[in-house]
Design a protein around this motif. Sequence first.
Motif, PDB file in Angstrom:
ATOM      1  N   TYR A 161       0.841  -1.358  -0.042  1.00  0.00           N
ATOM      2  CA  TYR A 161       0.014   0.039   0.161  1.00  0.00           C
ATOM      3  C   TYR A 161       0.842   1.219  -0.112  1.00  0.00           C
ATOM      4  CZ  TYR A 161      -4.017  -3.039   1.160  1.00  0.00           C
ATOM      5  OH  TYR A 161      -4.938  -3.883   1.230  1.00  0.00           O
ATOM      6  N   ALA A 162       2.150   1.029   0.250  1.00  0.00           N
ATOM      7  CA  ALA A 162       3.065   2.284   0.412  1.00  0.00           C
ATOM      8  C   ALA A 162       3.403   3.124  -1.016  1.00  0.00           C
ATOM      9  CB  ALA A 162       4.434   1.791   0.866  1.00  0.00           C
ATOM     10  N   THR A 165       6.615   5.524  -1.305  1.00  0.00           N
ATOM     11  CA  THR A 165       6.955   5.912  -0.104  1.00  0.00           C
ATOM     12  C   THR A 165       7.643   4.709   0.455  1.00  0.00           C
ATOM     13  OG1 THR A 165       4.726   7.370   0.282  1.00  0.00           O
ATOM     14  CG2 THR A 165       6.061   6.801   2.133  1.00  0.00           C
ATOM     15  N   VAL A 167       8.657   1.918   2.817  1.00  0.00           N
ATOM     16  CA  VAL A 167       7.684   1.150   3.845  1.00  0.00           C
ATOM     17  C   VAL A 167       7.560   1.347   5.065  1.00  0.00           C
ATOM     18  CG1 VAL A 167       6.999  -1.261   4.424  1.00  0.00           C
ATOM     19  CG2 VAL A 167       7.651  -0.822   1.876  1.00  0.00           C
ATOM     20  N   TYR A 170       5.886   4.726   5.617  1.00  0.00           N
ATOM     21  CA  TYR A 170       4.364   4.692   5.396  1.00  0.00           C
ATOM     22  C   TYR A 170       3.852   4.019   6.539  1.00  0.00           C
ATOM     23  CZ  TYR A 170      -0.173   2.223   3.943  1.00  0.00           C
ATOM     24  OH  TYR A 170      -1.217   1.969   3.839  1.00  0.00           O
ATOM     25  N   SER A 171       4.370   2.923   6.935  1.00  0.00           N
ATOM     26  CA  SER A 171       3.721   2.265   8.429  1.00  0.00           C
ATOM     27  C   SER A 171       3.767   3.399   9.497  1.00  0.00           C
ATOM     28  CB  SER A 171       4.643   1.010   8.685  1.00  0.00           C
ATOM     29  OG  SER A 171       4.054   0.222   9.705  1.00  0.00           O
ATOM     30  N   ILE A 173       3.633   6.557   9.584  1.00  0.00           N
ATOM     31  CA  ILE A 173       2.523   7.618   9.459  1.00  0.00           C
ATOM     32  C   ILE A 173       1.112   7.039   9.598  1.00  0.00           C
ATOM     33  CG2 ILE A 173       1.521   9.151   7.598  1.00  0.00           C
ATOM     34  CD1 ILE A 173       4.193   9.638   6.487  1.00  0.00           C
ATOM     35  N   TYR A 174       0.909   5.817   8.971  1.00  0.00           N
ATOM     36  CA  TYR A 174      -0.150   5.320   8.970  1.00  0.00           C
ATOM     37  C   TYR A 174      -0.726   4.971  10.402  1.00  0.00           C
ATOM     38  CZ  TYR A 174      -4.286   2.052   8.008  1.00  0.00           C
ATOM     39  OH  TYR A 174      -5.570   1.435   7.983  1.00  0.00           O
TER      40      TYR A 174
END
Length: 212
Positions: A161-162, A165, A167, A170-171, A173-174
């Motif tokens: 899903y990144a 970005t 990984v 992304y993790s 921030i998410y």
Amino acid sequence: MFKKLLELNETTLAILAVLFIIGITGIIMFKKRKQVNLTTKMMVYGSLCISLSFVLSNIRLYRLPQGGSVTPASMLPMVIYAVVFGPLPGIIAGVAYGLLQYIQASYVVHWAQIIIDYPLAFGFLGLAGLYRKNLIVALVIGTFGRFIMHFLSGIIFFGHYAGDTPVALYSLIYNGSFLGVDLLICIVVSFMPQIQNLVRELKKKSSLLNTY
């Protein structure tokens, strides 16, 4: 050896990190196990805190597409339980709560992800019991413990899903987006005099106050 570690991809490093964290936590809890007697009082309070957290978790202020939501302080009862009775009972209660979360509204892509994102992540809320003098600090510790599990799960199982970005970013921030807001809500609520008085009274009544 260090050069070989640098050559490992993010997913492999995340898996190794999960195993390392589980191992360290296991060692800490193994040392604490002889100091804990699971009493009827602890189980009753644990059931009440799990039930309250579960009810609050059903009130979602915002829900993210791949799992995770902002709730009205649903982590707070679990952290209070860990602060009153200690980390080991807190982790046990957290694992039970995590299993309820899985049954309630799970987002599953892999069987190992279920373990990391539910019993482990919510179980790590019990680490709040490692610092029992201040509820705010305990909240930060417990939330950080949960965040680490979600963060590693995001790297291992949700990297696709990144996009462009990194990984790990992304993790970060998410998972930080909803847990950070959840933590802020818990901190605000914990400043209420009623909550502060409740924690003090529970500590006074707890026969395990000076166990850890």
